[in-house]
Design a protein around this motif. Structure first.
Motif, PDB file in Angstrom:
ATOM      1  N   ASP A  81      36.402  39.342  39.192  1.00  0.00           N
ATOM      2  CA  ASP A  81      35.672  38.390  40.353  1.00  0.00           C
ATOM      3  C   ASP A  81      34.800  39.301  41.160  1.00  0.00           C
ATOM      4  N   GLN A  82      34.387  40.371  40.682  1.00  0.00           N
ATOM      5  CA  GLN A  82      33.679  41.577  41.265  1.00  0.00           C
ATOM      6  C   GLN A  82      32.244  41.444  41.036  1.00  0.00           C
ATOM      7  N   THR A  83      31.340  41.423  41.925  1.00  0.00           N
ATOM      8  CA  THR A  83      29.701  41.195  41.722  1.00  0.00           C
ATOM      9  C   THR A  83      29.308  42.705  41.198  1.00  0.00           C
ATOM     10  N   ASP A 126      29.583  44.408  44.932  1.00  0.00           N
ATOM     11  CA  ASP A 126      30.812  45.132  44.943  1.00  0.00           C
ATOM     12  C   ASP A 126      30.694  46.602  44.139  1.00  0.00           C
ATOM     13  N   HIS A 127      29.954  46.520  43.151  1.00  0.00           N
ATOM     14  CA  HIS A 127      29.835  47.650  42.365  1.00  0.00           C
ATOM     15  C   HIS A 127      28.276  47.899  41.961  1.00  0.00           C
TER      16      HIS A 127
END
Length: 316
Positions: A81-83, A126-127
């Protein structure tokens, strides 16, 4: 038992023509080598924000001889669920006509992003993943952008017209102590603490000392202003009793504290007594004096401020 492969890091650099010599000495101090290509591959891990010249760091996850090889490997990434966002560094060692221009970099970023399992977000991911080309090889990994921490230190409560700039002071701190782990350092002619502030802000264990009570007060005030902790002692270099791994000596030279050649030699001889390594900053050539004090110059560079040139000597 198989030996674990050391991680690989890609660093990109930016510096002006006047800073080339200083930047290259800092590169050699960190990595044992320097390059005009503005990109270095190394197994040595450096916090990108330490150097005033490093722009980005990529911790390599995958590499290949061609873009397709990277695409095939990147398919394994699952973001959950990380962008994420992909940045293709515009700095590489390719010369014209092999350079990769803006539009092609965007196309490559999209090609890579397309195969990563997850949601892309170009604004607040997020990353961040980074890509770079070094030599003929393509690299992909975790991306970290440098923060210009030293910029926050340019305005100090106490200033000195002849003090080093924060950029130079930060590079000098790195040249003196490329790896702070277990190293104790001293700036025995610290003035208002320009080098001390940079060193302490990077976690370098450095003491300060000066013979002038006014600048000792100024140095303490500057350190406290930035929320740092460091010891600054009033007194001449001759009274240093502890031993240090390294000393940084910016030779006193302004209207009030210009050191005579005898003073300079005395400073160097005392430094020889308590430090294994010394980084000397001087506006005068003093190779013979450095040798007379018992040191060998192992590396050097020049840096300009206004109309005069400073020499930076690494001595052991």
């Amino acid at each position: 038992m198989t030996e674990q492969k050391k991680p690989t890091y890609i660093y990109t650099y930016a510096y002006s023509k006047e800073e080339r010599s200083l930047c290259h000495l800092e590169m050699r101090s960190f990595f044992g080598k320097a390059t005009d290509d503005n990109i270095i591959k190394s197994n040595i891990k450096i916090d990108a924000s330490r150097s005033p010249f490093i722009r980005e760091r990529i911790e390599v996850m995958y590499e290949g001889a061609a873009l397709q090889e990277l695409i095939d490997q990147v398919k394994d990434i699952k973001m959950g669920d990380q962008t994420f966002k992909v940045i293709f560094s515009k700095i590489n060692d390719r010369k014209a006509p092999e350079t990769i221009e803006y539009q092609e970099r965007r196309d490559i970023e999209r090609a890579i992003g397309w195969v990563i399992e997850g949601e892309a977000d170009v604004h607040q991911p997020d990353h961040i993943f980074g890509m770079a080309i070094v030599g003929e090889r393509w690299y992909f990994g975790h991306y970290l952008k440098s923060e210009a921490v030293w910029l926050q230190h340019t305005k100090k409560p106490r200033e000195y017209s002849t003090a080093l700039s924060t950029r130079v002071a930060r590079a000098v701190s790195n040249i003196a102590v490329p790896d702070p782990e277990g190293i104790n350092a001293i700036d025995p002619c610290c003035g208002i603490g320009t080098v001390l502030v940079e060193a302490l802000s990077m976690g370098i264990d450095m003491d300060g000392r000066d013979i002038n009570p006014l600048v000792v007060d100024g140095s303490r005030e500057n350190i406290e202003h930035f929320g740092l902790k460091g010891k600054v002692t009033l007194g001449p270099i001759s009274e240093v009793t502890d031993n240090y791994d390294v000393a940084v000596i910016d030779m006193p030279y302004n209207l009030y504290t210009h050191a005579t050649p005898e003073d300079q030699l005395s400073i160097l001889k005392h430094a020889r007594r308590f430090a294994k390594k010394v980084v000397v900053i001087t506006i005068e050539t003093m190779d013979d004096m450095v040798k007379e004090a018992g040191f060998t110059i192992i590396d050097r560079c020049e840096t300009q401020k206004g109309y005069f040139t400073r020499e930076i000597l690494v001595c052991e």
